[in-house]
Design a protein around this motif. Structure first.
Motif, mmCIF file in Angstrom:
data_model
loop_
_atom_site.group_PDB
_atom_site.id
_atom_site.type_symbol
_atom_site.label_atom_id
_atom_site.label_comp_id
_atom_site.label_asym_id
_atom_site.label_seq_id
_atom_site.Cartn_x
_atom_site.Cartn_y
_atom_site.Cartn_z
ATOM 1 N N THR A 1 39.587 39.405 38.695
ATOM 2 C CA THR A 1 40.492 39.807 37.733
ATOM 3 C C THR A 1 41.823 40.113 38.325
ATOM 4 O O THR A 1 41.677 40.578 39.492
ATOM 5 N N PRO A 2 42.820 39.941 37.678
ATOM 6 C CA PRO A 2 44.310 40.549 38.333
ATOM 7 C C PRO A 2 44.340 42.051 38.632
ATOM 8 O O PRO A 2 45.021 42.483 39.646
ATOM 9 N N ALA A 3 43.559 42.893 37.657
ATOM 10 C CA ALA A 3 43.457 44.273 38.086
ATOM 11 C C ALA A 3 42.604 44.540 39.496
ATOM 12 O O ALA A 3 43.168 45.307 40.134
ATOM 13 N N ALA A 4 41.532 43.724 39.629
ATOM 14 C CA ALA A 4 40.609 43.928 40.830
ATOM 15 C C ALA A 4 41.628 43.259 42.064
ATOM 16 O O ALA A 4 41.586 44.052 43.151
ATOM 17 N N ALA A 5 42.558 42.390 41.926
ATOM 18 C CA ALA A 5 43.407 42.044 43.010
ATOM 19 C C ALA A 5 44.440 43.088 43.147
ATOM 20 O O ALA A 5 44.901 43.387 44.438
ATOM 21 N N ALA A 6 44.982 43.540 42.221
ATOM 22 C CA ALA A 6 45.971 44.655 42.309
ATOM 23 C C ALA A 6 45.413 45.871 43.331
ATOM 24 O O ALA A 6 45.994 46.608 44.051
ATOM 25 N N GLY A 7 44.058 46.496 42.835
ATOM 26 C CA GLY A 7 43.260 47.080 43.442
ATOM 27 C C GLY A 7 43.064 47.054 44.788
ATOM 28 O O GLY A 7 43.105 47.997 45.714
ATOM 29 N N ARG A 8 42.725 45.563 45.278
ATOM 30 C CA ARG A 8 42.526 45.357 46.649
ATOM 31 C C ARG A 8 43.832 45.372 47.310
ATOM 32 O O ARG A 8 43.874 46.000 48.359
ATOM 33 N N GLN A 9 44.821 45.083 46.854
ATOM 34 C CA GLN A 9 46.316 45.360 47.536
ATOM 35 C C GLN A 9 46.651 46.489 47.917
ATOM 36 O O GLN A 9 47.168 46.925 48.844
ATOM 37 N N GLU A 10 46.244 47.560 46.633
ATOM 38 C CA GLU A 10 46.501 48.914 46.765
ATOM 39 C C GLU A 10 45.677 49.564 48.083
ATOM 40 O O GLU A 10 46.076 50.220 48.682
ATOM 41 N N LEU A 11 44.476 48.877 48.237
ATOM 42 C CA LEU A 11 43.655 49.521 49.156
ATOM 43 C C LEU A 11 44.244 48.960 50.565
ATOM 44 O O LEU A 11 44.192 49.621 51.557
ATOM 45 N N ASN A 12 44.702 47.792 50.585
ATOM 46 C CA ASN A 12 45.337 47.207 52.121
ATOM 47 C C ASN A 12 46.416 48.018 52.423
ATOM 48 O O ASN A 12 46.608 48.170 53.634
ATOM 49 N N ASP A 13 47.378 48.467 51.559
ATOM 50 C CA ASP A 13 48.537 49.068 52.154
ATOM 51 C C ASP A 13 48.669 50.696 51.545
ATOM 52 O O ASP A 13 49.559 51.391 52.084
ATOM 53 N N GLY A 14 47.669 51.027 50.922
ATOM 54 C CA GLY A 14 48.012 52.385 50.373
ATOM 55 C C GLY A 14 48.906 52.747 49.419
ATOM 56 O O GLY A 14 49.176 53.911 49.309
ATOM 57 N N LEU A 15 49.582 51.741 48.822
ATOM 58 C CA LEU A 15 50.808 52.063 47.924
ATOM 59 C C LEU A 15 50.223 51.459 46.464
ATOM 60 O O LEU A 15 49.618 50.859 46.178
ATOM 61 N N THR A 16 50.710 52.481 45.525
ATOM 62 C CA THR A 16 50.460 51.969 43.901
ATOM 63 C C THR A 16 51.480 51.027 43.688
ATOM 64 O O THR A 16 52.507 50.677 44.306
ATOM 65 N N PRO A 17 51.251 50.247 42.887
ATOM 66 C CA PRO A 17 52.241 49.132 42.017
ATOM 67 C C PRO A 17 53.573 49.610 41.805
ATOM 68 O O PRO A 17 54.455 48.993 42.410
ATOM 69 N N GLU A 18 53.815 51.002 41.356
ATOM 70 C CA GLU A 18 54.916 51.621 41.191
ATOM 71 C C GLU A 18 55.740 51.782 42.719
ATOM 72 O O GLU A 18 56.744 51.535 42.461
ATOM 73 N N GLN A 19 54.839 52.347 43.417
ATOM 74 C CA GLN A 19 55.501 52.720 44.918
ATOM 75 C C GLN A 19 55.923 51.244 45.473
ATOM 76 O O GLN A 19 57.084 51.177 45.942
#
Length: 183
Positions: free
Chosen positions: A155-173
């Protein structure tokens, strides 16, 4: 984990070159043993070198106040050469490197070459490790592309979560940093 793999790989490749130079400039027969010897040398440099260097430097620090600036430089140079000699001895004992020649060619010149190699490696290690890191990332990306079938089903939420795990930033940051780069 990635940084250790990248550091080890770049050190391994550099050690292959150093061992080939030792094989060219001394009577030591490196041959195909260079593959195993570079592995042994890289492990010795990552594990033994820091421990031995710390032990020698702490022993030398006891009398550091009694030495001149030149004397301190000489002591540090001797420590580096002794550590290189220990790494060379470990490499010779645990690999198929045949020393050949006299004690000078077998035990004095190779540590000097290794020390010069360490100096050169210290100068170029940033670029070497960056190149090795890029190769690692490409290999990792190609492996993850092969398993893209399960990635497409996320899902898009899972992809966003995986991206956050990779760089440590939230979508807002991430958005704030993107906006900062645009201005």
């Amino acid at each position: 984990m990635k940084s250790w793999i990248v550091r080890f790989a770049s050190l391994y490749v550099f050690n292959v070159v150093v061992l080939l130079v030792i094989g060219l400039l001394t009577p030591a027969h490196v041959g195909w043993a260079v593959i195993w010897a570079a592995l042994v040398m890289a492990l010795a440099e990552l594990v033994v070198r820091p421990l031995v260097t710390k032990a020698f430097q702490s022993a030398a620090a006891r009398s550091a106040g009694e030495r001149t600036k030149t004397g301190e430089w000489l002591v540090q140079a001797v420590i580096v050469l002794l550590v290189a000699a220990i790494v060379w001895l470990i490499t010779v004992l645990l690999s198929g490197v045949d020393l050949g020649g006299s004690w000078f060619w077998a035990f004095v010149l190779p540590p000097v070459i290794i020390t010069i190699g360490w100096f050169v490696y210290a100068r170029v290690s940033g670029r070497l490790e960056k190149t090795a890191g890029d190769l690692y990332d490409r290999a990792d990306a190609s492996l993850s592309a092969r398993s893209g079938a399960d990635a497409a089903a996320t899902t898009p939420a899972a992809a966003a979560g995986r991206q956050e795990l990779n760089d440590g930033l939230t979508p807002e940051q991430r958005k704030m940093l993107d906006d900062l780069g645009k201005s």
